[in-house]
Design a protein around this motif. Structure first.
Motif, short mmCIF file in Angstrom:
data_model
loop_
_atom_site.label_atom_id
_atom_site.label_comp_id
_atom_site.label_asym_id
_atom_site.label_seq_id
_atom_site.Cartn_x
_atom_site.Cartn_y
_atom_site.Cartn_z
N UNK A 39 0.77 -1.22 -0.07
CA UNK A 39 0.14 0.46 0.01
C UNK A 39 0.85 1.10 0.36
N UNK A 40 -0.13 2.36 -1.01
CA UNK A 40 0.87 4.13 -0.64
C UNK A 40 0.49 4.19 0.09
N UNK A 41 1.58 5.52 0.98
CA UNK A 41 1.05 7.06 1.67
C UNK A 41 -0.18 7.23 1.06
N UNK A 42 -0.70 8.25 0.80
CA UNK A 42 -1.57 9.04 0.49
C UNK A 42 -0.59 9.71 -0.12
N UNK A 43 -1.11 11.21 -1.02
CA UNK A 43 -0.78 12.34 -1.37
C UNK A 43 0.88 11.26 -2.38
N UNK A 44 0.55 10.19 -3.09
CA UNK A 44 1.67 9.51 -3.40
C UNK A 44 2.59 9.68 -2.82
N UNK A 45 2.63 9.32 -1.91
CA UNK A 45 3.94 8.47 -0.64
C UNK A 45 4.00 7.18 -0.77
N UNK A 46 5.56 7.18 0.16
CA UNK A 46 5.91 5.74 0.23
C UNK A 46 5.07 4.95 -0.08
N UNK A 47 5.98 3.80 -0.84
CA UNK A 47 5.05 2.71 -0.89
C UNK A 47 5.45 1.58 0.18
N UNK A 48 4.76 0.62 0.79
CA UNK A 48 5.12 -0.13 2.30
C UNK A 48 4.53 -1.38 2.22
N UNK A 49 5.29 -2.32 2.42
CA UNK A 49 5.01 -4.11 2.32
C UNK A 49 4.54 -3.80 3.71
N UNK A 50 3.09 -4.49 4.03
CA UNK A 50 2.59 -4.93 4.68
C UNK A 50 2.04 -6.60 5.40
N UNK A 51 3.10 -7.54 6.36
CA UNK A 51 2.74 -7.99 6.49
C UNK A 51 1.96 -8.54 7.64
N UNK A 52 1.31 -10.00 8.01
CA UNK A 52 -0.15 -9.76 8.68
C UNK A 52 0.31 -11.35 9.09
N UNK A 53 -0.14 -11.18 10.46
CA UNK A 53 -0.11 -12.78 11.19
C UNK A 53 -1.38 -12.94 11.77
N UNK A 54 -2.36 -13.32 11.49
CA UNK A 54 -3.90 -14.05 12.63
C UNK A 54 -3.57 -15.23 13.38
N UNK A 55 -3.30 -15.24 14.26
CA UNK A 55 -4.01 -16.86 14.73
C UNK A 55 -5.10 -17.43 14.20
N UNK A 56 -4.70 -18.49 14.13
CA UNK A 56 -5.76 -19.53 14.20
C UNK A 56 -6.89 -19.63 14.86
N UNK A 57 -6.76 -19.35 16.66
CA UNK A 57 -7.51 -19.37 17.72
C UNK A 57 -8.27 -17.88 17.71
N UNK A 58 -10.50 -17.92 18.19
CA UNK A 58 -11.00 -17.16 17.69
C UNK A 58 -10.23 -15.70 18.83
N UNK A 59 -10.76 -14.46 18.27
CA UNK A 59 -10.65 -13.97 18.97
C UNK A 59 -11.20 -13.15 20.14
N UNK A 60 -10.01 -12.69 21.33
CA UNK A 60 -11.19 -12.90 22.53
C UNK A 60 -12.08 -11.93 22.25
N UNK A 61 -13.21 -11.47 23.13
CA UNK A 61 -14.60 -10.39 23.00
C UNK A 61 -14.15 -9.01 22.59
N UNK A 62 -12.69 -8.63 22.80
CA UNK A 62 -12.77 -7.38 23.03
C UNK A 62 -11.65 -7.31 22.12
N UNK A 63 -11.49 -8.28 20.86
CA UNK A 63 -10.77 -8.53 19.38
C UNK A 63 -8.96 -8.86 19.69
N UNK A 64 -8.45 -9.07 18.84
CA UNK A 64 -6.58 -9.50 19.04
C UNK A 64 -5.97 -8.22 19.63
N UNK A 65 -4.48 -8.60 20.42
CA UNK A 65 -3.87 -7.73 21.10
C UNK A 65 -3.34 -7.39 19.21
#
Length: 308
Positions: A39-65
């Motif tokens: 994704x690129x920052x708004x306004x023709x900003x730098x591009x970033x590569x974002x990595x996400x690891x979501x656990x197999x376990x269900x999220x707590x009621x408040x969501x994942x830390x």
């Protein structure tokens, strides 16, 4: 129908055996539960590569830390493994499964030297270097206004339990965020921060105590100011002497420990036997533990530990 001759049958059998003996084709290695997108920052900003690891376990009621890690190309695989370990032992430890977000850059390099200098440094230290350094505020705006909402739209997250980890220049950015945007994360993990940068400008953020003090772990390797003998030029040694890591970290730790607002919310680790190149590994592991632990009750003095 024609009968198969013995010669043709043997030839066919040889082909089958040869195919079975051939080595399997190599395939790319994948991390369990991991995704990436650019994704690129708004306004023709730098591009970033974002990595996400979501656990197999269900999220707590408040969501994942959520643990955000800088230099994501290098640090994300390690952080994702640690998070999977946490999730696998949640019934024993009681710790919530963790979402990990790595912020990196397009390409295969572990560290994009130019991009991290641009994004992680506080103020311009060299004449004519505007645009190539001093972009900490722009980068933190991108994280807060663009990246966090995108992660929250895709995953159930606990907005009250978010941490930021960074090493070296990344550690400098973490300190800057902790001192100037303390509400942006609940926990900050600064590994070997480059406090020396630009005349220690990052320490200006301590002049005005924040209304709500976050939790902060600061760490450094005990060998960072002791380069191997005979391997560096006199010019390089002189430069390193001007950029003290251990001394600056100790001085900052002493300063924070003396401030009442930081009592019970600050931890300092000086890792024995570790140099600048390797110390981010124990710093990340200890920082994850610091993040997932419940906040300690205010104590008479901040915690300081030396770890091997």
């Amino acid at each position: 129908m024609h009968a198969t001759t013995p010669k043709r049958a043997l030839a066919g059998l040889a082909l089958v055996l040869a195919a079975g003996a051939a080595p399997a084709a190599d395939t790319p290695v994948q991390l369990p539960g991991a995704r990436q997108f650019d994704m690129a920052a708004e306004g023709s900003g730098p591009r970033y590569r974002i990595f996400v690891s979501e656990p197999d376990a269900p999220a707590p009621a408040a969501g994942y830390p959520v643990l955000y890690v800088l230099d994501g190309n290098a640090a994300f695989p390690v952080a994702a493994f640690l998070a999977r370990s946490v999730a696998s032992r949640r019934e024993v430890t009681g710790q919530a499964p963790l979402l990990v977000v790595g912020i990196g850059y397009p390409g295969d390099a572990d560290f994009d030297v130019a991009a991290r200098r641009r994004d992680y440094t506080v103020g311009v230290a060299e004449p004519g270097a505007a645009g190539r350094e001093g972009g900490a505020e722009r980068f933190l705006d991108f994280v807060e206004r663009e990246l966090k909402p995108r992660i929250a739209a895709r995953h159930p997250v606990d907005t009250q339990r978010q941490a930021l980890f960074g090493h070296s220049f990344g550690g400098l950015l973490v300190l800057h965020a902790a001192f100037t945007r303390p509400a942006s994360f609940t926990t900050f993990v600064a590994s070997s921060p480059s406090i020396w940068w630009n005349g220690r400008r990052v320490l200006d953020g301590l002049l005005q105590p924040p209304a709500a003090v976050p939790r902060l772990q600061l760490s450094v390797g005990a060998l960072e100011d002791t380069p191997p003998p005979g391997r560096l030029s006199p010019e390089r040694l002189a430069l390193l002497a001007e950029r003290s890591m251990v001394g600056e970290a100790r001085a900052l730790a002493t300063r924070l420990q003396a401030l009442p607002a930081w009592q019970g919310r600050f931890a300092f680790h000086e890792f024995d036997g570790e140099n600048h190149g390797w110390v981010w590994l124990p710093a990340l592991s200890r920082g994850l533990q610091f993040f997932l632990d419940q906040p300690a009750a205010p104590a008479s003095g901040a915690r300081q530990e030396d770890a091997s």
